[in-house]
Design a protein around this motif. Structure first.
Motif, PDB file in Angstrom:
ATOM      1  N   THR A  17       0.836  -1.208   0.000  1.00 44.09           N
ATOM      2  CA  THR A  17       0.000   0.000   0.000  1.00 44.09           C
ATOM      3  C   THR A  17       0.865   1.250   0.000  1.00 44.09           C
ATOM      4  OG1 THR A  17      -0.230  -0.019   2.418  1.00 44.09           O
ATOM      5  CG2 THR A  17      -1.959  -1.113   1.145  1.00 44.09           C
ATOM      6  N   LEU A  18       2.016   1.179   0.652  1.00 40.08           N
ATOM      7  CA  LEU A  18       2.919   2.326   0.652  1.00 40.08           C
ATOM      8  C   LEU A  18       3.560   2.536  -0.714  1.00 40.08           C
ATOM      9  CD1 LEU A  18       4.614   1.900   4.138  1.00 40.08           C
ATOM     10  CD2 LEU A  18       2.978   3.653   3.464  1.00 40.08           C
ATOM     11  N   VAL A  19       3.869   1.460  -1.416  1.00 35.46           N
ATOM     12  CA  VAL A  19       4.459   1.575  -2.754  1.00 35.46           C
ATOM     13  C   VAL A  19       3.518   2.369  -3.657  1.00 35.46           C
ATOM     14  CG1 VAL A  19       5.058   0.256  -4.832  1.00 35.46           C
ATOM     15  CG2 VAL A  19       5.914  -0.465  -2.611  1.00 35.46           C
ATOM     16  N   ALA A  20       2.225   2.165  -3.483  1.00 31.77           N
ATOM     17  CA  ALA A  20       1.235   2.848  -4.307  1.00 31.77           C
ATOM     18  C   ALA A  20       1.029   4.302  -3.891  1.00 31.77           C
ATOM     19  CB  ALA A  20      -0.094   2.097  -4.243  1.00 31.77           C
ATOM     20  N   GLU A  76       3.629   9.782  -1.550  1.00 32.02           N
ATOM     21  CA  GLU A  76       3.551  10.897  -0.599  1.00 32.02           C
ATOM     22  C   GLU A  76       3.506  10.398   0.838  1.00 32.02           C
ATOM     23  OE1 GLU A  76       3.930  14.146  -1.248  1.00 32.02           O
ATOM     24  OE2 GLU A  76       4.364  13.441  -3.280  1.00 32.02           O
ATOM     25  N   ARG A  77       2.828   9.285   1.061  1.00 32.50           N
ATOM     26  CA  ARG A  77       2.768   8.700   2.403  1.00 32.50           C
ATOM     27  C   ARG A  77       4.142   8.182   2.812  1.00 32.50           C
ATOM     28  NH1 ARG A  77       1.270   8.944   7.391  1.00 32.50           N
ATOM     29  NH2 ARG A  77       0.869   6.934   8.351  1.00 32.50           N
ATOM     30  N   ILE A  78       4.890   7.625   1.860  1.00 39.93           N
ATOM     31  CA  ILE A  78       6.253   7.158   2.164  1.00 39.93           C
ATOM     32  C   ILE A  78       7.087   8.330   2.660  1.00 39.93           C
ATOM     33  CG2 ILE A  78       8.386   6.226   1.204  1.00 39.93           C
ATOM     34  CD1 ILE A  78       6.682   4.690  -0.824  1.00 39.93           C
ATOM     35  N   LYS A  79       7.030   9.450   1.941  1.00 38.57           N
ATOM     36  CA  LYS A  79       7.802  10.634   2.337  1.00 38.57           C
ATOM     37  C   LYS A  79       7.395  11.127   3.717  1.00 38.57           C
ATOM     38  CE  LYS A  79       8.509  12.234  -2.380  1.00 38.57           C
ATOM     39  NZ  LYS A  79       8.158  13.251  -3.377  1.00 38.57           N
ATOM     40  N   ALA A  81      10.082   2.448  -0.355  1.00 37.42           N
ATOM     41  CA  ALA A  81      10.885   3.398  -1.124  1.00 37.42           C
ATOM     42  C   ALA A  81      11.899   2.648  -1.991  1.00 37.42           C
ATOM     43  CB  ALA A  81      11.603   4.364  -0.185  1.00 37.42           C
ATOM     44  N   LYS A  82      12.481   1.600  -1.445  1.00 43.00           N
ATOM     45  CA  LYS A  82      13.440   0.792  -2.195  1.00 43.00           C
ATOM     46  C   LYS A  82      12.758   0.126  -3.392  1.00 43.00           C
ATOM     47  CE  LYS A  82      14.872  -3.352  -1.176  1.00 43.00           C
ATOM     48  NZ  LYS A  82      15.412  -4.520  -0.496  1.00 43.00           N
ATOM     49  N   GLY A 106      12.102  -0.823  -8.658  1.00 42.84           N
ATOM     50  CA  GLY A 106      11.071  -1.463  -9.465  1.00 42.84           C
ATOM     51  C   GLY A 106      11.043  -2.961  -9.222  1.00 42.84           C
ATOM     52  N   ASP A 107      10.370  -3.660 -10.106  1.00 45.15           N
ATOM     53  CA  ASP A 107      10.233  -5.121  -9.968  1.00 45.15           C
ATOM     54  C   ASP A 107      11.233  -5.817 -10.880  1.00 45.15           C
ATOM     55  OD1 ASP A 107       8.225  -5.011  -8.095  1.00 45.15           O
ATOM     56  OD2 ASP A 107       6.628  -4.982  -9.584  1.00 45.15           O
ATOM     57  N   ARG A 108      12.491  -5.630 -10.581  1.00 42.98           N
ATOM     58  CA  ARG A 108      13.534  -6.289 -11.364  1.00 42.98           C
ATOM     59  C   ARG A 108      13.707  -7.717 -10.868  1.00 42.98           C
ATOM     60  NH1 ARG A 108      18.220  -1.701 -11.068  1.00 42.98           N
ATOM     61  NH2 ARG A 108      16.944   0.026 -11.800  1.00 42.98           N
ATOM     62  N   PRO A 109      13.914  -8.642 -11.763  1.00 44.87           N
ATOM     63  CA  PRO A 109      14.187 -10.016 -11.298  1.00 44.87           C
ATOM     64  C   PRO A 109      15.559 -10.079 -10.654  1.00 44.87           C
ATOM     65  CG  PRO A 109      14.347  -9.874 -13.686  1.00 44.87           C
ATOM     66  CD  PRO A 109      13.845  -8.533 -13.197  1.00 44.87           C
ATOM     67  N   GLU A 110      15.663 -10.907  -9.650  1.00 44.37           N
ATOM     68  CA  GLU A 110      16.952 -11.039  -8.965  1.00 44.37           C
ATOM     69  C   GLU A 110      17.933 -11.758  -9.870  1.00 44.37           C
ATOM     70  OE1 GLU A 110      16.814 -12.702  -5.075  1.00 44.37           O
ATOM     71  OE2 GLU A 110      14.927 -11.694  -4.602  1.00 44.37           O
TER      72      GLU A 110
END
Length: 75
Positions: A27-30, A33-36, A61-62, A67-71
């Motif tokens: 929910t924070l990723v979306a 402003e809430r993360i900040k 934030a990370k 993003g959603d990069r594969p490991e």
């Protein structure tokens, strides 16, 4: 014995206050402003905000940054 248990249960339940709504990392990723806002509050008074919420905001934030990069697998 039963009266004692009921009394202890009643005391335990009254000691519990209303819990704050749980903000997940997703929910924070979306909501950047809430993360900040949470990160600002964590810098000002981390004990008041709580370690768990600060860690969730950092993880969100990370995820937004990378993003959603594969490991990548190690060789």
């Amino acid at each position: 014995m039963n009266k004692t248990m009921l009394l202890m249960l009643a005391v335990a339940l009254t000691a519990c206050g209303p819990s704050q709504p749980s903000e997940t990392v997703d929910t924070l990723v979306a909501n950047p402003e809430r993360i900040k806002e949470i990160q600002r509050l964590c810098k000002e008074d981390r004990t008041k905000v709580g370690d768990e919420l600060c860690l969730r905001a950092a993880e969100a934030a990370k995820r937004r940054f990378f993003g959603d990069r594969p490991e990548q697998k190690s060789k």
